[in-house]
Design a protein around this motif. Structure first.
Motif, short mmCIF file in Angstrom:
data_model
loop_
_atom_site.label_atom_id
_atom_site.label_comp_id
_atom_site.label_asym_id
_atom_site.label_seq_id
_atom_site.Cartn_x
_atom_site.Cartn_y
_atom_site.Cartn_z
N THR A 154 -92.19 59.06 -49.91
CA THR A 154 -93.59 59.37 -50.20
C THR A 154 -94.17 60.12 -49.01
OG1 THR A 154 -93.76 57.30 -51.46
CG2 THR A 154 -95.81 58.43 -50.90
N GLU A 159 -94.88 62.28 -54.18
CA GLU A 159 -93.49 61.81 -54.09
C GLU A 159 -92.54 63.00 -53.97
OE1 GLU A 159 -92.96 58.81 -53.66
OE2 GLU A 159 -94.55 57.67 -54.65
N SER A 164 -89.65 58.32 -57.95
CA SER A 164 -91.05 57.95 -58.09
C SER A 164 -91.35 57.01 -59.24
CB SER A 164 -91.91 59.21 -58.26
OG SER A 164 -91.51 59.94 -59.41
N GLN A 174 -95.47 53.56 -61.81
CA GLN A 174 -95.38 53.96 -60.42
C GLN A 174 -95.94 52.85 -59.54
OE1 GLN A 174 -97.61 57.65 -60.57
NE2 GLN A 174 -95.74 58.87 -60.38
#
Length: 555
Positions: free
Chosen positions: A101, A113, A117, A272
């Motif tokens: 990240t 990302e 991800s 996510q």
């Protein structure tokens, strides 16, 4: 299976809610009977504390080569039994491997990302650690919810595919069947159809690494995706269009990745990690540094093994010539200085390509050496834009992707769901280019200022912005080409036809009488996903624990 009530993805789903979402996705996909096979095969393996006991492990030394998710999860599990662990990581400034990240601000509120991800709802091992570390999650969208820009024509994708049928289809020579179907249903007709013709007990082999696959799986794993499409009489025009809209470079690989994705209905429901995927790697890191990790207290574990991180260090030689020990020779990055250490066991989690630069004494088995030489890696490039305003929101795009035949291939939009009304939207991060294969190499090899200009112009064309409109919107950018990142050699492993059958089992086998073990997404059934790394790391840790019973380590 009983009728499944319709459920919607919500933030931070419980295990029960995740099961409901998976059941729903499988039912809609036409194979609800696969539910328990998928759950059981993607669940975390047996708890390591049920395999061995601390008195057999305490004080024994294990080296973990690589601090990606596979190495971190292996160390996390081994520590429960009292092993003393040294983690060697080539990267000096970062852990997490292909989970990366990138944060544009110190407060880590503006991020994108560059690596893995998304977490499909079926990836039970990832959810195990998300729950354990109390990480927060939110739904994300993998569907094309923005524009499709192909051959100079731009249309907004719609649920029925009418825009694509009207404006894009006439550019290709398609069959009558293809013309009548939305493009998003093509893979159901041409790939899912074959998948569902296979018996459930044969389909489950898609999530297994085996020495011997059934004849049906062997047959399909010997074909490229393009060959399967041709077998099912898809037109050349349809294959070409799918290569823009969906398949990308996968058409020349075997079908194992696409089948796995369809089998677990990965695209039906994804999540996510809030704050970025690196929050998971950071949680492992903080736990491993703690003398009293709270995650272990919940398991009733009071005494844990020690953990030592060696960052900026490369392993240059693995020596198993002495019985019952493994000697590692390591080099500090940027110097010629080397050190030697002996360990009772080594878990190797680096890409197989990296082992081509490591001296092995003696050589691994012929099958392993073949896997090291032949396993290929798909390169990928991602470019992030820090934007002064979320221009896509003004155009009614909330999450999902736009796709194009230009080298940027995909634009990925951040999702701002209704429940996140307090999100500050004045500044936002856009994944402006997400490309695989030769397009990734093309973009990654261009001088940085020229690449930035090229990507801005391609995003403008794809999104219907005016020329140079992004010049006043893009504040900063970040690009990563994974094949150029030191120690990675690409974004994920990809099999050529036949390699899954011939190489996957050998790739996972221990060496040096069980003293060198292997883990990583590359040798799992889920390459390119966090699930593959985490589950393989747990399995390698379990194998090390088994070795304490079969071959007690030296004093």
């Amino acid at each position: 299976m009983a009728e499944i009530p319709v459920v919607e993805a919500q933030p931070n789903p419980t295990s029960s809610e995740r099961y409901q979402l998976l059941q729903q996705a499988l039912t809609e996909g036409g194979h609800p009977e696969d539910f328990w096979n998928i759950v059981n095969l993607l669940n975390p393996p047996t708890q390591i504390t049920k395999i061995s006991v601390p008195p057999l492990c305490k004080g024994k030394r294990i080296a973990v080569v690589g601090a990606g998710l596979a190495g971190l999860s292996a160390a996390f599990e081994l520590r429960k039994l009292g092993f003393d662990i040294t983690i060697f990581e080539k990267q000096r400034e970062r852990i997490g491997g292909r989970v990366y990240t990138y944060y544009f601000d110190e407060g880590q509120n503006l991020y994108g990302e560059l690596g893995a991800s998304a977490v499909p709802i079926a990836h039970q091992t990832v959810w195990h650690y998300i729950d354990l570390f109390h990480l927060r999650t939110r739904p994300c969208f993998s569907a094309v919810r923005g524009d499709i820009y192909d051959r100079g024509i731009r249309v907004r994708n719609d649920p029925l595919g009418l825009g694509v049928k009207t404006w894009i289809y006439p550019q290709y020579q398609l069959t009558a069947c293809e013309k009548n179907l939305p493009w998003e249903n093509w893979l159901d007709v041409y790939i899912r159809h074959d998948l569902l013709r296979i018996l459930p007990e044969e389909r489950r082999e898609i999530l297994q690494i085996k020495r011997q696959y059934c004849d049906t799986i062997r047959q399909y794993y010997g074909m490229t995706v393009r060959q399967i499409l041709e077998k099912n009489r898809m037109s050349n025009g349809g294959t070409e269009l799918l290569s823009v809209l969906s398949l990308r470079n996968a058409a020349l690989n075997d079908c194992s990745y696409d089948w796995s994705r369809k089998y677990i209905e990965a695209d039906a429901c994804m999540y996510q990690i809030e704050g970025g995927s690196s929050k998971l790697a950071d949680a492992f890191y903080q736990s491993l540094l703690s003398q009293t990790p709270p995650e272990y207290r919940k398991l009733g574990i009071d005494v844990v093994g020690s953990v030592r991180f060696q960052q900026g260090v490369s392993v240059t030689q693995i020596d198993g010539s002495k019985p019952k020990t493994v000697r590692l020779i390591c080099r500090q990055e940027g110097t010629e200085e080397t050190t030697e250490e002996e360990f009772d066991c080594v878990i190797c989690t680096v890409p197989f390509c990296a082992l081509r630069g490591v001296k092995l004494n003696p050589a691994f088995s012929p099958e392993k050496m073949q896997a090291i030489r032949e396993l290929r890696y798909m390169t990928a490039q991602r470019t992030l834009f820090l934007c002064s305003k979320p221009f896509w929101k003004e155009r009614g795009i909330f999450g999902g992707r736009s796709v194009t035949d230009l080298p940027i291939q995909e634009i990925v939009f951040p999702a701002y769901p209704a429940y996140a009304e307090n999100v500050q939207l004045n500044t936002a991060v856009l994944t402006a280019a997400s490309s695989l294969g030769q397009d990734a190499v093309t973009l990654g090899s261009i001088e940085s200022s020229q690449r930035l200009e090229l990507i801005k112009r391609q995003v403008e064309a794809t999104c219907g912005l005016s020329d140079k409109e992004l010049d006043d919107i893009v504040l900063q950018s970040k690009t990563l080409l994974w094949s150029d990142a030191a120690g990675f050699y690409g974004a994920f492993a990809c099999y050529s036809p036949g390699q899954k059958v011939s190489l996957s089992s050998a790739a996972a086998q221990p060496e040096y009488d069980g003293r060198v073990l292997f883990a990583g997404a590359d040798i799992s059934t889920q390459p390119g996903w966090m699930q593959g790394a985490l589950q393989s790391g747990m399995l390698a840790a379990n194998e090390a624990a088994y070795q304490t019973l079969l071959h007690p380590f030296t004093e």
